[in-house]
Design a protein around this motif. Structure first.
Motif, short mmCIF file in Angstrom:
data_model
loop_
_atom_site.label_atom_id
_atom_site.label_comp_id
_atom_site.label_asym_id
_atom_site.label_seq_id
_atom_site.Cartn_x
_atom_site.Cartn_y
_atom_site.Cartn_z
N GLU A 37 0.81 -1.22 0.00
CA GLU A 37 0.00 0.00 0.00
C GLU A 37 0.85 1.27 0.00
O GLU A 37 0.35 2.35 -0.37
N ALA A 38 2.11 1.16 0.42
CA ALA A 38 2.99 2.33 0.46
C ALA A 38 4.16 2.17 -0.50
O ALA A 38 5.25 2.69 -0.27
N ALA A 39 3.92 1.48 -1.62
CA ALA A 39 5.00 1.21 -2.58
C ALA A 39 5.55 2.49 -3.20
O ALA A 39 6.70 2.53 -3.62
N ASP A 40 4.76 3.52 -3.27
CA ASP A 40 5.19 4.78 -3.87
C ASP A 40 5.69 5.78 -2.82
O ASP A 40 5.73 7.00 -3.09
N ALA A 41 6.10 5.29 -1.68
CA ALA A 41 6.55 6.18 -0.61
C ALA A 41 7.77 6.98 -1.05
O ALA A 41 8.64 6.49 -1.78
N LYS A 42 7.82 8.21 -0.60
CA LYS A 42 8.91 9.11 -0.93
C LYS A 42 9.59 9.55 0.36
O LYS A 42 8.93 9.95 1.31
N ILE A 43 10.93 9.43 0.38
CA ILE A 43 11.69 9.76 1.59
C ILE A 43 11.79 11.28 1.73
O ILE A 43 12.16 11.99 0.80
N ARG A 44 11.48 11.75 2.91
CA ARG A 44 11.57 13.17 3.21
C ARG A 44 12.82 13.50 4.05
O ARG A 44 13.46 14.53 3.84
N VAL A 45 13.12 12.61 5.03
CA VAL A 45 14.24 12.88 5.93
C VAL A 45 15.01 11.58 6.18
O VAL A 45 14.41 10.52 6.39
N VAL A 46 16.33 11.67 6.14
CA VAL A 46 17.21 10.58 6.56
C VAL A 46 18.23 11.16 7.53
O VAL A 46 18.87 12.18 7.23
N THR A 47 18.39 10.51 8.69
CA THR A 47 19.35 10.98 9.68
C THR A 47 20.20 9.81 10.16
O THR A 47 19.66 8.79 10.60
N TRP A 48 21.53 9.95 10.06
CA TRP A 48 22.47 8.99 10.62
C TRP A 48 23.17 9.65 11.81
O TRP A 48 23.75 10.72 11.66
N LYS A 49 23.10 9.00 12.95
CA LYS A 49 23.71 9.54 14.16
C LYS A 49 24.42 8.44 14.93
O LYS A 49 23.92 7.31 15.01
N LYS A 50 25.58 8.76 15.48
CA LYS A 50 26.33 7.81 16.30
C LYS A 50 25.99 8.03 17.76
O LYS A 50 25.89 9.16 18.24
N GLN A 51 25.79 6.93 18.46
CA GLN A 51 25.42 7.00 19.87
C GLN A 51 26.51 7.72 20.66
O GLN A 51 27.68 7.39 20.59
N GLY A 52 26.11 8.72 21.44
CA GLY A 52 27.05 9.49 22.23
C GLY A 52 27.53 10.76 21.56
O GLY A 52 28.14 11.62 22.20
N ALA A 53 27.28 10.90 20.24
CA ALA A 53 27.71 12.10 19.51
C ALA A 53 26.63 13.17 19.60
O ALA A 53 25.43 12.87 19.65
N LYS A 54 27.01 14.43 19.60
CA LYS A 54 26.07 15.53 19.72
C LYS A 54 25.40 15.86 18.39
O LYS A 54 24.21 16.17 18.34
N LYS A 55 26.16 15.80 17.32
CA LYS A 55 25.62 16.16 16.01
C LYS A 55 25.45 14.92 15.14
O LYS A 55 26.23 13.97 15.22
N PRO A 56 24.45 14.94 14.24
CA PRO A 56 24.30 13.85 13.27
C PRO A 56 25.49 13.80 12.32
O PRO A 56 26.13 14.82 12.05
N LEU A 57 25.77 12.62 11.81
CA LEU A 57 26.85 12.46 10.84
C LEU A 57 26.40 12.80 9.44
O LEU A 57 27.18 13.30 8.62
N LEU A 58 25.14 12.50 9.15
CA LEU A 58 24.59 12.75 7.81
C LEU A 58 23.10 13.04 7.95
O LEU A 58 22.39 12.36 8.69
N VAL A 59 22.65 14.07 7.21
CA VAL A 59 21.23 14.45 7.24
C VAL A 59 20.77 14.78 5.83
O VAL A 59 21.45 15.54 5.11
N PHE A 60 19.66 14.17 5.42
CA PHE A 60 19.00 14.56 4.18
C PHE A 60 17.66 15.18 4.56
O PHE A 60 16.84 14.57 5.25
#
Length: 313
Positions: free
Chosen positions: A55-78
């Motif tokens: 039912e959600a085959a046409d889903a479109k990504i709005r946000v991607v966030t990669w973060k390392k545990q213990g780090a203050k800032k994300p490593l990568l953000v879309f």
């Protein structure tokens, strides 16, 4: 984009990231490979994929966030068609876009500090999800180098063998083996030093006692898991081989001398036997002739001629 706008964007992403933690949707799931191993100084891949139901085959990504545990800032953000990433981190697929469900993270030059737990959060127009990935970082030890003290080893005096292997992680061990079979533990001593980069250098000293008759000594490096990683073998040049190389040389020399003497002796014995046989045959012939001549005088020539011929045959 200036530093102010970048800071505002990270703040917005943090709010979205917190909200995503509370918003779950059965239409979207994020699956990451739970356990990953990276090599120090090389690229490491954290595999992560977004899966949706039909039912959600046409889903479109709005946000991607990669973060390392213990780090203050994300490593990568879309976010809003724009990707912000810290140096050394990027999407595994260079041509990634908001319809690509492969959101794997690539670490370009892995450091020991990159080890830890990572969290990938994804928000789509059909729901959101998150998953965790653990990264372990290892470094292979260099091929060990062995040197002897003194440089030339003899059996008349003791000696030390020094083995060194550098640049490994986690902490490993060095073991010694004689002729590749018997392990030497009591007579060896290992030292471990950690460098500023966090890598370990291993060194071990093996003491050889006077009269040691082994020809090969092998230094084996084992990793933290107990697996054999690399090794080097040191050969003692003047060590006696099985059966004794010097003994074999002596036997070969004796054989070279004895063999001709045996042949010559056999020839001499054969010649003496031939001469003895010839001498006895000659003496017997003379004796027979003497008897015939005596008998001729007694019985007459004609009668003894046949008798002498039969005796001499």
């Amino acid at each position: 984009m200036n530093m102010t706008s970048t800071g505002i964007l990270f703040l917005v992403i943090t709010v979205i990231y917190i909200s995503a933690g509370n918003a779950k949707n059965v239409f979207v799931n994020v699956f990451c490979k739970a356990e990953n191993v990276g090599q120090f100084g090389q690229q490491s891949l954290l595999e992560c994929e977004v899966q949706t139901i039909q039912e959600a085959a046409d889903a479109k990504i709005r946000v991607v966030t990669w973060k390392k545990q213990g780090a203050k800032k994300p490593l990568l953000v879309f976010h809003r068609a724009e990707t912000i990433q810290q140096p050394g981190y990027e999407f595994a697929e260079p041509s990634w876009n908001d319809k690509n469900m492969n959101v794997s993270l690539l670490i370009n030059k892995t450091l020991l500090s990159d080890a830890g737990v990572y969290m990938c959060t994804v928000m789509t127009n059909s729901g959101d999800g998150e998953s965790h990935a653990n990264l372990k970082v290892t470094a292979k030890y260099s091929v060990p180098v062995i040197r002897s003290i003194p440089e030339k080893i003899t059996q008349k005096a003791g000696a030390d063998l020094m083995c060194q292997s550098d640049g490994g992680y986690p902490e490993g061990q060095i073991h010694w083996f004689e002729d590749g079979k018997t392990e030497r533990i009591k007579s060896s001593k290992m030292e471990v030093k950690q460098t500023q980069s966090g890598l370990f250098n291993l060194s071990s000293k093996l003491t050889l006692v006077q009269g040691s008759n082994f020809s090969k000594y092998t230094c084996v490096v084992f990793n933290a898991s107990g697996g054999k990683e690399t090794e080097t073998t040191f050969e003692v040049e003047n060590a006696p081989e099985a059966g004794g190389r010097e003994g074999r040389k002596g036997l070969d020399s004796v054989s070279k001398i004895v063999a001709p003497l045996v042949v010559i002796g056999s020839l001499i014995v054969g010649l003496l036997l031939a001469l003895l046989f010839y001498k006895r045959r000659t003496q017997r012939d003379h004796q027979e002739v003497g008897r015939c001549e005596s008998d001729v005088e007694e019985v007459g020539p004609q009668e003894m001629d046949e008798k002498c011929q039969c005796s001499l045959v």
